[in-house]
Design a protein around this motif. Sequence first.
Motif, short mmCIF file in Angstrom:
data_model
loop_
_atom_site.label_atom_id
_atom_site.label_comp_id
_atom_site.label_asym_id
_atom_site.label_seq_id
_atom_site.Cartn_x
_atom_site.Cartn_y
_atom_site.Cartn_z
N LEU A 2 -62.41 -58.72 -3.90
CA LEU A 2 -61.80 -57.30 -3.87
C LEU A 2 -61.90 -56.55 -2.69
CD1 LEU A 2 -62.96 -56.39 -7.70
CD2 LEU A 2 -60.69 -57.09 -6.79
N THR A 3 -62.83 -56.65 -1.85
CA THR A 3 -62.99 -55.67 -0.62
C THR A 3 -61.72 -56.19 0.31
OG1 THR A 3 -65.11 -55.25 -0.86
CG2 THR A 3 -64.32 -55.19 1.23
N PHE A 4 -61.73 -57.65 0.41
CA PHE A 4 -60.81 -58.15 1.33
C PHE A 4 -59.29 -57.96 0.86
CE2 PHE A 4 -57.90 -61.66 2.24
CZ PHE A 4 -58.09 -61.72 3.44
N ILE A 5 -59.24 -58.05 -0.28
CA ILE A 5 -57.87 -57.79 -0.99
C ILE A 5 -57.45 -56.19 -0.68
CG2 ILE A 5 -56.37 -57.66 -2.90
CD1 ILE A 5 -57.83 -59.97 -4.15
N ALA A 6 -58.48 -55.18 -0.81
CA ALA A 6 -58.15 -53.83 -0.65
C ALA A 6 -57.89 -53.52 0.84
CB ALA A 6 -59.34 -53.17 -1.19
#
Length: 380
Positions: free
Chosen positions: A277-281
């Motif tokens: 999710l950090t990468f996507i955010a």
Amino acid sequence: MAQGTLAQGPDMTIERSGGQTTVRLSGPWTAPHAQRVEALVGEIEAEADHFPLVFDLSGVERLDTLGAWTLDRTRHELSVKGQADFANASPEQKILLEEAAYRDFQGKPKPRHSRSVDFLVDVGQSVAGAGKDLVGGVGFLGELVAAMVRVIVHPRRFRGTAVVNQLEQIAYRGVPIIVLISFLVGCIVSQQGIFQLVKFGATPFVIDLIGILVLRELGVLLTSIMVAGRSGSAFTAEIGSMKMREEIDALRVMGLDPIEVLIVPRILALLIGLPLLTFIASIAALVGGGLTTWVYGGISPDIFLERLRAAVGMNTFLVGIIKAPFMAVVIGIIATLEGMAVAGSAESLGRHVTSSVVKAIFMVIVLDGLFAMFFAAINY
């Protein structure tokens, strides 16, 4: 001295001899005669002026909770003036008097202190509570590590289905809201950066600002806060509800470890889902920032990508990704620990869910600050 009587109703006689007052009770002291009972105890309180005082129950034909409570209340109020006791009560009457004993629910008035003293007391209690939470969290972390070791040693204990289910709830279903929030934050940071840097003719540097800020700090921080508020609160509510319904005790009775069954799958799902999710955010925030620089700064996407590639390195990207697993563990421990602390009431559940979100967000920000100082110290 005899008082007025009522046919087949409660009655009493007050006798004074040898410095002692004896109140001889007779008849049924029960609820159907409540008005008469209150009138008689009022007379007793008005005329009882010599102590010690004894309530003689040998003539009482029937006694229920109303009569027992009223008599004990009278004895309690008169005991302030002097000694007052019951005498000649049958075993059944003694049990009823003990069970229906009068209790004064008005607590003692708290001593008044100055506001500065109360403030210092609150600060001390908060510090002591924080210390207990820290010790409890470390102990819970030890239990979690031991459970994970047992799962590794005995792979059959691993609950893959539960991990996949939690991963769906945490990561897959959390993508839309996290992408939206990150995209909007990227747009806002880019817009404000352009408005400030244009005064100095340094508009292109907004790309460096967005790239470094998003990849190192904002991406992982926004994601962790959203996961703490969304998934952390869900963990606490789920485990707390199971605690209220005694399902966790049922697991122990069946020979299952609640930490292995309930907590390990959630922590593993957080460890996998939060970095994703950090990468996507981060990508969503960069897209929002690139779109805003195109609209407000006139910087085309090609130039944006070229300058972004020159401004950030692999270490910038890794800083944000390295933080994610640590924040996942902190969120998971706080959320599940608060869930296990829920008592058997809805009020307790709501209080611990709120505490879970607040503590998790606070610790995420503190942990991000510690990492920022650490990476600055090693110049990474």
